[in-house]
Design a protein around this motif. Structure first.
Motif, mmCIF file in Angstrom:
data_model
loop_
_atom_site.group_PDB
_atom_site.id
_atom_site.type_symbol
_atom_site.label_atom_id
_atom_site.label_comp_id
_atom_site.label_asym_id
_atom_site.label_seq_id
_atom_site.Cartn_x
_atom_site.Cartn_y
_atom_site.Cartn_z
ATOM 1 N N GLY A 235 -1.666 -1.897 11.256
ATOM 2 C CA GLY A 235 -0.258 -1.489 11.260
ATOM 3 C C GLY A 235 0.064 -0.330 10.350
ATOM 4 N N LEU A 236 -0.865 0.005 9.429
ATOM 5 C CA LEU A 236 -0.555 1.028 8.439
ATOM 6 C C LEU A 236 -0.372 2.398 9.073
ATOM 7 C CD1 LEU A 236 -0.079 1.024 5.448
ATOM 8 C CD2 LEU A 236 -2.472 1.584 5.076
ATOM 9 N N ARG A 237 -1.168 2.707 10.083
ATOM 10 C CA ARG A 237 -1.023 4.003 10.749
ATOM 11 C C ARG A 237 0.359 4.150 11.365
ATOM 12 N NH1 ARG A 237 -6.625 5.456 14.036
ATOM 13 N NH2 ARG A 237 -7.997 5.587 12.196
ATOM 14 N N GLY A 238 0.853 3.046 11.930
ATOM 15 C CA GLY A 238 2.188 3.087 12.509
ATOM 16 C C GLY A 238 3.252 3.341 11.456
ATOM 17 N N ILE A 239 3.109 2.685 10.294
ATOM 18 C CA ILE A 239 4.085 2.888 9.216
ATOM 19 C C ILE A 239 4.034 4.332 8.720
ATOM 20 C CG2 ILE A 239 4.679 2.242 6.852
ATOM 21 C CD1 ILE A 239 3.778 -0.572 7.465
ATOM 22 N N ILE A 240 2.813 4.851 8.533
ATOM 23 C CA ILE A 240 2.671 6.231 8.060
ATOM 24 C C ILE A 240 3.295 7.205 9.051
ATOM 25 C CG2 ILE A 240 1.000 8.044 7.524
ATOM 26 C CD1 ILE A 240 -0.869 5.835 6.491
ATOM 27 N N ALA B 45 -3.329 4.126 1.565
ATOM 28 C CA ALA B 45 -4.581 3.547 2.059
ATOM 29 C C ALA B 45 -4.750 2.146 1.494
ATOM 30 C CB ALA B 45 -5.764 4.425 1.668
ATOM 31 N N LEU B 46 -5.654 1.375 2.115
ATOM 32 C CA LEU B 46 -5.988 0.042 1.621
ATOM 33 C C LEU B 46 -7.098 0.192 0.577
ATOM 34 C CD1 LEU B 46 -5.988 -2.041 4.935
ATOM 35 C CD2 LEU B 46 -4.171 -1.849 3.230
ATOM 36 N N ASN B 47 -6.705 0.549 -0.632
ATOM 37 C CA ASN B 47 -7.683 0.782 -1.689
ATOM 38 C C ASN B 47 -7.862 -0.459 -2.561
ATOM 39 O OD1 ASN B 47 -5.298 0.761 -3.180
ATOM 40 N ND2 ASN B 47 -5.165 2.994 -3.215
ATOM 41 N N GLY B 48 -8.623 -0.316 -3.647
ATOM 42 C CA GLY B 48 -8.925 -1.442 -4.525
ATOM 43 C C GLY B 48 -7.699 -2.165 -5.060
ATOM 44 N N SER C 168 0.834 -1.199 0.000
ATOM 45 C CA SER C 168 0.000 0.000 0.000
ATOM 46 C C SER C 168 0.873 1.255 0.000
ATOM 47 C CB SER C 168 -0.947 0.005 1.206
ATOM 48 O OG SER C 168 -0.229 0.117 2.411
ATOM 49 N N VAL C 169 2.014 1.198 0.705
ATOM 50 C CA VAL C 169 2.941 2.332 0.712
ATOM 51 C C VAL C 169 3.628 2.465 -0.649
ATOM 52 C CG1 VAL C 169 4.981 3.325 1.814
ATOM 53 C CG2 VAL C 169 3.308 2.093 3.197
ATOM 54 N N VAL C 170 4.107 1.338 -1.180
ATOM 55 C CA VAL C 170 4.777 1.359 -2.485
ATOM 56 C C VAL C 170 3.829 1.855 -3.571
ATOM 57 C CG1 VAL C 170 5.766 -0.126 -4.291
ATOM 58 C CG2 VAL C 170 6.471 -0.419 -1.916
ATOM 59 N N TYR C 171 2.595 1.381 -3.539
ATOM 60 C CA TYR C 171 1.619 1.776 -4.556
ATOM 61 C C TYR C 171 1.344 3.277 -4.489
ATOM 62 C CZ TYR C 171 -2.694 2.032 -7.259
ATOM 63 O OH TYR C 171 -3.645 2.385 -8.184
ATOM 64 N N ALA C 172 1.163 3.789 -3.264
ATOM 65 C CA ALA C 172 0.804 5.196 -3.108
ATOM 66 C C ALA C 172 1.983 6.130 -3.362
ATOM 67 C CB ALA C 172 0.253 5.438 -1.699
ATOM 68 N N VAL C 173 3.184 5.698 -3.015
ATOM 69 C CA VAL C 173 4.347 6.585 -3.082
ATOM 70 C C VAL C 173 5.091 6.468 -4.407
ATOM 71 C CG1 VAL C 173 6.576 7.121 -2.005
ATOM 72 C CG2 VAL C 173 4.600 6.594 -0.580
ATOM 73 N N ILE C 174 5.131 5.265 -4.983
ATOM 74 C CA ILE C 174 5.955 5.042 -6.175
ATOM 75 C C ILE C 174 5.114 4.757 -7.420
ATOM 76 C CG2 ILE C 174 7.788 3.639 -7.173
ATOM 77 C CD1 ILE C 174 8.762 3.049 -4.348
ATOM 78 N N LEU C 175 4.170 3.839 -7.306
ATOM 79 C CA LEU C 175 3.450 3.384 -8.488
ATOM 80 C C LEU C 175 2.349 4.349 -8.927
ATOM 81 C CD1 LEU C 175 3.145 -0.434 -7.672
ATOM 82 C CD2 LEU C 175 4.926 0.763 -8.971
ATOM 83 N N GLY D 97 -4.808 -10.893 7.212
ATOM 84 C CA GLY D 97 -3.690 -10.035 6.847
ATOM 85 C C GLY D 97 -4.127 -8.618 6.543
ATOM 86 N N VAL D 98 -5.269 -8.471 5.881
ATOM 87 C CA VAL D 98 -5.805 -7.133 5.609
ATOM 88 C C VAL D 98 -6.106 -6.414 6.917
ATOM 89 C CG1 VAL D 98 -7.777 -5.882 4.663
ATOM 90 C CG2 VAL D 98 -6.711 -7.708 3.334
#
Length: 810
Positions: free
Chosen positions: A349-354, A369-372, A44-51, A342-343
């Motif tokens: 855990g995503l808030r902690g990573i952000i 975010a956990l998007n489509g 989710s981080v890679v998708y939002a930041v790089i892809l 896992g989702v």
């Protein structure tokens, strides 16, 4: 239809089987949740930041026009306003390359008239910016042709975050007038949440004209949208004659040799942690593999108790393909359920990573975010994982021999020799992968310790820093800025608790502006940059910079703006081959040509002070009076105690000089270092350590499971040994030897793999070798000791077997 009917039947049967073996199911789902959850969160981080960080229309067609020398020097995609206007006009007349050209800035904007003055992040942009970017306002409207007409009312468009922060998302802000940089502008729109072009709080649509510098803007970033079908090479060829013409008329603004390079939007504005994210994504991939191997081992262990069931099914006519399909359907249920958990784990855990992401390292537009797309990725990972961990046990369990399982069922056999070998191989793989993660985490620990433990030569916790963003309207020239700073320094110096105060263009160890320097009578100019600090006389005292030769700048020199300079020892080594510095003349180049006005006489040499903390090096430095150019905007002061206690008193003195002057980033230097220097290695460390800890846990559970299974298989042999007089130590040693062999092989494989792949981490490791022997030795010892500890409990249980009971059961 028959295929789908069989699949549905297998899925229902698999679900019932998993419900019966609750302990196995809980452990397997926990392993998968960790692996899939970590992969989902990182993706989710890679998708939002790089892809997919941007919402602008077709960003691959948005191009920055870069002009640089082969060494990468030059103004890049920034042009003087006159140059931009000519480029835009001539390109529009040719009408062959760009569908639209825009200019933008990153500016300090002062908002007054609504309480305390505020510094806003502004973007002076062309009127067509929003059309070229392809995004409409969320509220209100974008600019129109009438807004560019002579005498039109100045307008502004708000950024979404500023709108929410300052106005609470109230749409009635439309039509309100804001005093920005002394000009009343009418709010006509609010951009969407993810429209964060240059991270602006306010967008200031501007008509750029030759010979004008609106609100002090002298240079702008140029970007154009390519027409359909136009390639980069065609655009570069079309622009070259225009730029050659500009170079002939304004040679000082161009390198001696230069080239044109068009860069896409993503190439122009990449994430500062892009490489780190890919590496961390690879690390969490290793964790996922460890989780799959662990579940595969659990399935092999469970297969020992299902061999009779499978043999009966085979004897009743079930084909091997049918049996494999049924077992894989069970694995699919396990994988999908693990993916769902896992989702949930990723969401938690995503808030902690952000929160751990270092500031100013990801595009402002990125929305993690956990998007489509992320959920589709999770589904694909879950199904792939089911195939990975389920295939080997399914093939093993559905073997052709159906007589042997029926014969051995009554004796409580714990699996075939093939299954035992396969489980051993899987554990070796788990240990090896776990070691690779531990090596990475250890290198991150060593990096953070190395960066944080460097000797700065002063106590950053006692130094207060702040920035004074001057606007061109309030302070249009160096004379006024210098007068303001001199009065502020005089007042601040008298505040109780302030030991000494100074101003500068940069702050140690964060560095300053890089310039080219030439020494009179020197050889060919060294093109490598030196750091230029425009300072007051007390800056060196605040930062604890010691004198090596001569003297530092005096108050009189700074006051009168004499062209004297102080350099550091590294400067002398690089630029003055004979080592004689005092009295030498040096020239500072801020462009392609150096004039006599850029010449300075060296009056002192200071000791080297760290100014590149990531690489633990000191670049050459030159210090000149800030009163010459008037660029200084950073204030530093040394406090007797905690500098935070002085903040209100310092601000009061600044506002006493100019109530309308904003002040920003008031922090002690220790906090500044934590945000700007230590944040990246800490981010890398925390995630690597988390993945390594989870991988180690899964690997140790695998070791424990295999040793426990081995003890169960050797129960008769152990009972006989005990009956014949074997001591507890001998039995424990025999079992531990099995674990030690698996650990030794796994560690050897892991060390070889780590040595082969550790160069990938070179971009994240600072001041430590990627082949650091302490890191490799430390994790090897730790993993081996932890593995033996996991093996000890089955060994201890084996040593307490009652031989009479065990032999009677056999």
């Amino acid at each position: 239809m028959h295929l789908f009917s069989c699949l549905w039947q297998d899925l229902r049967f698999g679900t019932r089987n998993l419900a019966k073996g609750r302990t196995f199911t809980v452990i397997a789902l926990g392993s998968l949740a960790l692996g899939i959850g970590g992969s989902t969160a990182m993706y989710s981080v890679v998708y939002a930041v790089i892809l997919h960080p941007f919402i602008y229309q077709d960003t691959d067609r948005l191009m920055s026009v870069q002009v640089q020398s082969p060494e990468g020097r030059g103004n890049g995609s920034y042009y003087a306003i006159d140059q931009f206007v000519e480029l835009a006009e001539r390109s529009r007349l040719r009408n062959t390359v760009f569908a639209g050209i825009i200019a933008s800035t990153w500016s300090d904007v002062t908002w007054t008239g609504a309480g305390d003055p505020q510094r806003l992040r502004g973007n002076h942009c062309t009127m067509n910016t929003f059309d070229v970017m392809g995004v409409a306002p969320l509220v209100g409207r974008a600019t129109m042709a009438s807004d560019a007409a002579d005498g039109a009312e100045p307008v502004t468009i708000l950024g979404y975050k500023f709108w929410q922060r300052q106005f609470g998302g109230d749409s009635s802000v439309l039509g309100r007038k804001l005093e920005l940089n002394g000009t009343l502008r009418t709010v006509i729109g609010v951009m969407p949440r993810r429209f964060m072009w240059r991270g602006a709080d306010v967008y200031l649509p501007t008509v750029f004209r030759r010979g004008q510098t609106p609100e002090g803007v002298t240079d702008v970033h140029l970007m154009g949208r390519l027409k359909p079908g136009v390639t980069r090479a065609q655009a570069e060829a079309d622009l070259r004659p225009i730029l050659l013409d500009l170079q002939q008329r304004q040679p000082k603004d161009f390198p001696k040799s230069w080239r044109i390079q068009l860069q896409t939007f993503a190439e122009t504005f990449p994430s500062g942690i892009q490489d780190a994210l890919w590496i961390l994504f690879g690390a969490v991939g290793l964790l996922l593999v460890i989780a799959c191997v662990n579940v595969s081992n659990l399935l092999l262990s469970r297969a020992s108790y299902r061999r009779r069931e499978i043999a009966i099914r085979a004897s009743l006519g079930a084909s091997r393909a049918r049996l494999v399909g049924q077992l894989l359907a069970e694995s699919l249920v396990l994988g999908v359920a693990g993916g769902a958990l896992g989702v949930a784990a990723a969401y938690a855990g995503l808030r902690g990573i952000i929160a751990m992401v270092p500031p100013n390292t990801i595009p402002d537009e990125a929305q993690i975010a956990l998007n489509g797309p992320v959920l589709w990725f999770t589904l694909a990972v879950s199904m792939t994982a089911a195939l990975l961990f389920g295939l080997a046990p399914a093939l093993q369990l559905s073997g052709r021999d159906i007589v042997r399982p029926l014969r051995e069922a009554g004796r409580g056999s714990s699996g075939t020799a093939g299954q035992r070998v396969l489980r051993g191989i899987l554990v070796v793989g788990e240990v090896a992968l776990s070691l690779m993660l531990l090596v990475g985490a250890s290198l991150m620990i060593r990096t953070l310790i190395s960066v944080q433990s460097q000797d700065l030569g002063f106590q950053p916790g006692r130094v207060l820093t702040l920035r004074i963003p001057f606007s061109e309207q309030r302070y249009p020239d160096a004379k006024r800025r210098v007068a303001f700073l001199r009065e502020v320094l005089r007042r601040v110096q008298s505040v109780p608790g302030v030991v000494v105060a100074g101003v500068s263009t940069g702050v140690h160890p964060l560095g300053s502006r890089g310039v080219t320097v030439e020494s009179a009578g020197g050889a060919e100019p060294d093109k490598r940059p030196a750091l230029w600090f425009e300072t007051s006389e007390n800056y060196a005292n605040v930062m604890g910079i010691g004198l090596a030769q001569g003297r530092f700048l005096t108050e009189q020199e700074v006051y009168t703006g004499l062209h004297n300079a102080v350099v550091n020892q590294s400067f002398v080594k690089r630029y003055l081959a004979d080592g004689e510095a005092l009295g030498r003349l040096v020239r500072i180049s801020t462009g392609s040509r150096v004039s006599a006005a850029d010449a300075y006489t060296i009056v002192g040499v200071v000791k080297d002070r760290l100014n590149r903390i990531y690489t633990n090096e000191t670049l050459p430095e030159i210090y000149t009076p800030y009163t010459i150019m008037g660029h200084a905007s950073a204030m530093v002061l040394l406090a007797q105690g905690q500098p935070e206690r002085l903040e209100k008193a310092i601000l009061a003195q600044i506002y006493a000089v100019d109530r309308g002057q904003p002040v920003m980033d008031v922090k002690n230097l220790e906090a500044v270092l934590a945000e700007n220097i230590y944040a990246r290695p800490r981010f890398n460390l925390l995630l690597f350590a988390l993945f390594a800890a989870l991988g180690l846990t899964l690997a140790l559970s695998g070791v424990y499971g295999v040793i426990s299974n081995s003890v169960a298989q050797q129960r008769r042999e152990i009972s006989i040994r005990i009956a014949l007089g074997a001591s507890l130590r001998q039995v424990v040693g025999m079992v531990l030897w099995v674990g030690a062999k698996l650990l030794g092989i796994g560690i050897a494989v892991g060390l070889a793999a780590s040595l082969a792949s550790v160069k990938v981490l070179s971009g994240l490791v600072r001041n430590v070798s990627t082949f650091d022997p302490y890191s490799f030795a430390g994790v090897t010892i730790m993993l081996f000791a932890a593995g033996l500890f996991a093996s000890y409990w089955p060994a201890r249980r084996a040593a307490r077997v009652d031989p009479v009971t065990a032999l009677r059961d056999e």
